[in-house]
Write an enzyme that holds these catalytic residues in place. Structure first.
Site, mmCIF file in Angstrom:
data_model
loop_
_atom_site.group_PDB
_atom_site.id
_atom_site.type_symbol
_atom_site.label_atom_id
_atom_site.label_comp_id
_atom_site.label_asym_id
_atom_site.label_seq_id
_atom_site.Cartn_x
_atom_site.Cartn_y
_atom_site.Cartn_z
ATOM 1 N N ARG A 80 -71.852 -39.679 8.761
ATOM 2 C CA ARG A 80 -72.221 -40.146 7.417
ATOM 3 C C ARG A 80 -73.723 -40.366 7.274
ATOM 4 N NH1 ARG A 80 -66.775 -43.251 5.493
ATOM 5 N NH2 ARG A 80 -65.592 -41.299 5.347
ATOM 6 N N ARG A 121 -62.737 -34.346 31.409
ATOM 7 C CA ARG A 121 -63.758 -34.300 32.451
ATOM 8 C C ARG A 121 -64.013 -32.807 32.691
ATOM 9 N NH1 ARG A 121 -61.775 -39.517 33.860
ATOM 10 N NH2 ARG A 121 -63.486 -40.811 33.142
ATOM 11 N N ASP A 129 -72.104 -43.157 31.716
ATOM 12 C CA ASP A 129 -73.063 -42.833 32.750
ATOM 13 C C ASP A 129 -72.993 -41.364 33.206
ATOM 14 O OD1 ASP A 129 -74.860 -43.845 34.625
ATOM 15 O OD2 ASP A 129 -73.283 -43.777 36.152
ATOM 16 N N THR A 153 -68.370 -46.572 26.726
ATOM 17 C CA THR A 153 -67.488 -46.586 27.898
ATOM 18 C C THR A 153 -67.001 -48.010 28.104
ATOM 19 O OG1 THR A 153 -67.471 -46.524 30.312
ATOM 20 C CG2 THR A 153 -69.623 -46.660 29.313
ATOM 21 N N ASP A 159 -66.535 -49.262 30.838
ATOM 22 C CA ASP A 159 -67.117 -49.744 32.098
ATOM 23 C C ASP A 159 -68.419 -50.527 31.910
ATOM 24 O OD1 ASP A 159 -65.082 -48.491 33.513
ATOM 25 O OD2 ASP A 159 -66.177 -46.603 33.653
ATOM 26 N N ASP A 200 -71.380 -49.556 32.172
ATOM 27 C CA ASP A 200 -72.224 -49.294 33.334
ATOM 28 C C ASP A 200 -73.436 -48.414 33.028
ATOM 29 O OD1 ASP A 200 -70.806 -47.003 32.830
ATOM 30 O OD2 ASP A 200 -70.178 -46.650 34.890
ATOM 31 N N GLY A 218 -62.323 -50.090 36.601
ATOM 32 C CA GLY A 218 -63.653 -50.161 37.206
ATOM 33 C C GLY A 218 -63.594 -49.626 38.619
ATOM 34 N N ARG A 219 -63.703 -48.294 38.731
ATOM 35 C CA ARG A 219 -63.606 -47.690 40.059
ATOM 36 C C ARG A 219 -64.848 -47.951 40.882
ATOM 37 N NH1 ARG A 219 -61.416 -41.877 38.591
ATOM 38 N NH2 ARG A 219 -62.698 -42.507 36.867
ATOM 39 N N GLY A 268 -60.893 -67.458 33.201
ATOM 40 C CA GLY A 268 -60.938 -68.597 34.122
ATOM 41 C C GLY A 268 -60.319 -68.276 35.467
ATOM 42 N N LYS A 295 -53.942 -77.782 42.028
ATOM 43 C CA LYS A 295 -53.714 -76.546 41.259
ATOM 44 C C LYS A 295 -52.399 -75.920 41.728
ATOM 45 C CE LYS A 295 -58.236 -74.848 39.913
ATOM 46 N NZ LYS A 295 -58.975 -73.660 39.556
ATOM 47 N N ARG A 326 -48.245 -61.995 43.636
ATOM 48 C CA ARG A 326 -47.926 -60.744 42.930
ATOM 49 C C ARG A 326 -49.200 -59.982 42.619
ATOM 50 N NH1 ARG A 326 -42.274 -61.311 41.541
ATOM 51 N NH2 ARG A 326 -41.789 -62.662 43.315
HETATM 52 P P1 ADP Z 1 -68.338 -41.069 31.929
HETATM 53 O O1 ADP Z 1 -69.258 -40.414 30.957
HETATM 54 O O2 ADP Z 1 -67.278 -41.872 31.241
HETATM 55 O O3 ADP Z 1 -69.076 -41.830 33.004
HETATM 56 P P2 ADP Z 1 -67.649 -38.933 33.883
HETATM 57 O O4 ADP Z 1 -68.345 -39.586 35.029
HETATM 58 O O5 ADP Z 1 -66.313 -38.369 34.096
HETATM 59 O O6 ADP Z 1 -67.504 -39.908 32.618
HETATM 60 O O7 ADP Z 1 -68.600 -37.761 33.353
HETATM 61 C C1 ADP Z 1 -68.251 -36.983 32.234
HETATM 62 C C2 ADP Z 1 -68.677 -35.554 32.413
HETATM 63 O O8 ADP Z 1 -70.095 -35.460 32.535
HETATM 64 C C3 ADP Z 1 -68.162 -34.874 33.670
HETATM 65 O O9 ADP Z 1 -66.844 -34.396 33.507
HETATM 66 C C4 ADP Z 1 -69.149 -33.722 33.823
HETATM 67 O O10 ADP Z 1 -68.842 -32.673 32.941
HETATM 68 C C5 ADP Z 1 -70.442 -34.356 33.359
HETATM 69 N N1 ADP Z 1 -71.259 -34.824 34.494
HETATM 70 C C6 ADP Z 1 -71.148 -35.973 35.182
HETATM 71 N N2 ADP Z 1 -72.066 -36.051 36.173
HETATM 72 C C7 ADP Z 1 -72.785 -34.913 36.119
HETATM 73 C C8 ADP Z 1 -73.896 -34.381 36.862
HETATM 74 N N3 ADP Z 1 -74.440 -35.053 37.875
HETATM 75 N N4 ADP Z 1 -74.371 -33.165 36.481
HETATM 76 C C9 ADP Z 1 -73.846 -32.483 35.457
HETATM 77 N N5 ADP Z 1 -72.797 -32.928 34.730
HETATM 78 C C10 ADP Z 1 -72.281 -34.117 35.040
#
Ligand code: ADP
Length: 320
Positions: free
Chosen positions: A25, A72, A103, A126, A128, A130, A171-172, A186, A214, A244
């Site tokens: 937009r 991906r 990232d 994301t 994450d 991150d 969060g891998r 908490g 507790k 659990r």
């Molecule tokens: P996110 O963006 O959620 O962190 P991913 O880590 O799966 O997700 O990255 C998304 C896509 O970005 C990957 O499937 C790949 O196509 C591309 N990508 C990630 N890292 C690289 C890299 N070092 N070089 C080129 N492409 C990358």
């Protein structure tokens, strides 16, 4: 600036659709043509796109996921894949590409930026949280709220059954979600992939907390933390508590975005187009101390966002 394209990439996050809407937009208001590549970088490599206009993004601000879909894409990690993506941008005369993702997606965008004339802008989305340089990403707040509403329910049963629950959140690699969730539910303990935990110390904490009166404990762990199953066994053995392990899983990735995630999507989306309009290249949109700003794509991918250890300490102080 005549033609721009949008791609959503990597793990989906609630608010990606609100970001697409804001971008489309804003661009539409400037008479810019907009394409949406589908299925992440896959669509960019294979030249699969849809045309987007102000109407095609109606009724999506409240929807989780992404209407452009996302996968991906290992091909973009190869030189050939990057060249094919650059070729698609050239063929379609795209002046600016906006990548909505995390990232990893920005690392891909950076690789692509070296092979294309097209200006690339990253919009951090994301669960994450991150991405270096921004306090928050689109979707993070929604995932936090989803996780805390589930854990609040788990706490009910933890208290009435006098149990210890280890709850695994997403969060891998990074512990931002676990940290914020742990603090805000908490939790007695928070385990993040960045820091090694000591099982004896955790068992000790539980014994002490029982002595203090507790009757239950919640341990929030990021999925990238190794050894939670073993930890559950050890707690059972040394404390005699009923333990659990619950994995929250993909519920954290979906659902309607919260007001905060939508707000970030609106602000980031507009800023992304405005940044292209000022002819800036290869930037990432960020929020720093409630201000919307930009930093270079290169800076973002070269740095790791630090985890706020002070927050972890605060959670510890408050969980006595
Ligand atoms: P996110 O963006 O959620 O962190 P991913 O880590 O799966 O997700 O990255 C998304 C896509 O970005 C990957 O499937 C790949 O196509 C591309 N990508 C990630 N890292 C690289 C890299 N070092 N070089 C080129 N492409 C990358």
């Amino acid at each position: 600036l005549k033609r721009i394209a949008i791609v959503t990439s990597g793990g989906d996050a609630p608010g990606m659709n609100a970001a697409i809407r804001a971008i489309v937009r804003t661009a539409h208001a400037h008479g810019i043509k907009i394409l949406g590549f589908i299925r992440g970088y896959e669509g960019l490599i294979s030249n699969q796109f849809v045309k987007l206009d102000a109407r095609s993004v109606g009724g999506i601000i409240h929807l989780g996921g992404t209407i452009l879909r996302t996968v991906r894409c290992p091909k973009l990690r190869t030189r050939k894949g990057v060249e094919q993506a650059a070729e698609t941008l050239k063929k379609n005369k795209i002046d600016g590409l906006i990548v909505i993702g995390g990232d990893g997606s920005f690392r891909g965008a950076y690789a692509l930026s070296k092979k294309t004339e097209t200006a690339i802008i990253g919009v951090p989305a994301t669960i994450d949280n991150d991405v270096y340089g921004t306090d928050e990403t689109i979707g993070f707040d929604t995932a936090v709220n989803t996780a805390i509403s589930e854990i609040d329910k788990i706490r009910d049963t933890a208290v009435s059954h006098e149990r210890v629950f280890i709850v695994e959140v997403m969060g891998r690699k990074r512990g931002f979600l676990a940290l914020t969730v742990g603090l805000t539910v908490g939790a007695e303990n928070i385990l993040v992939p960045e820091l090694k935990f000591n099982p004896e110390e955790i068992c000790d904490d539980i014994v002490k907390s029982i002595q203090k009166g507790k009757r239950s404990s919640i341990i929030v762990a990021a999925e990238g933390v190794k050894g939670t199953r073993k930890l559950a066994k050890q707690i059972r053995k040394t404390t005699g508590c009923d333990v659990r392990l619950t994995v929250l899983g993909h519920v954290q990735r979906g659902g309607h975005p919260t007001a905060r995630s939508r707000m970030l999507a609106c602000l980031f989306g507009e800023k992304a187009v405005n940044t292209l309009l000022t002819e800036e290249k290869n930037k990432v949109i960020a929020m720093q101390g409630n201000k919307i700003t930009t930093l270079s794509l290169k800076e973002t991918v070269k740095h790791q966002k630090p985890l706020d250890i002070e927050l972890l300490k605060l959670a510890e102080r408050l969980a006595v």
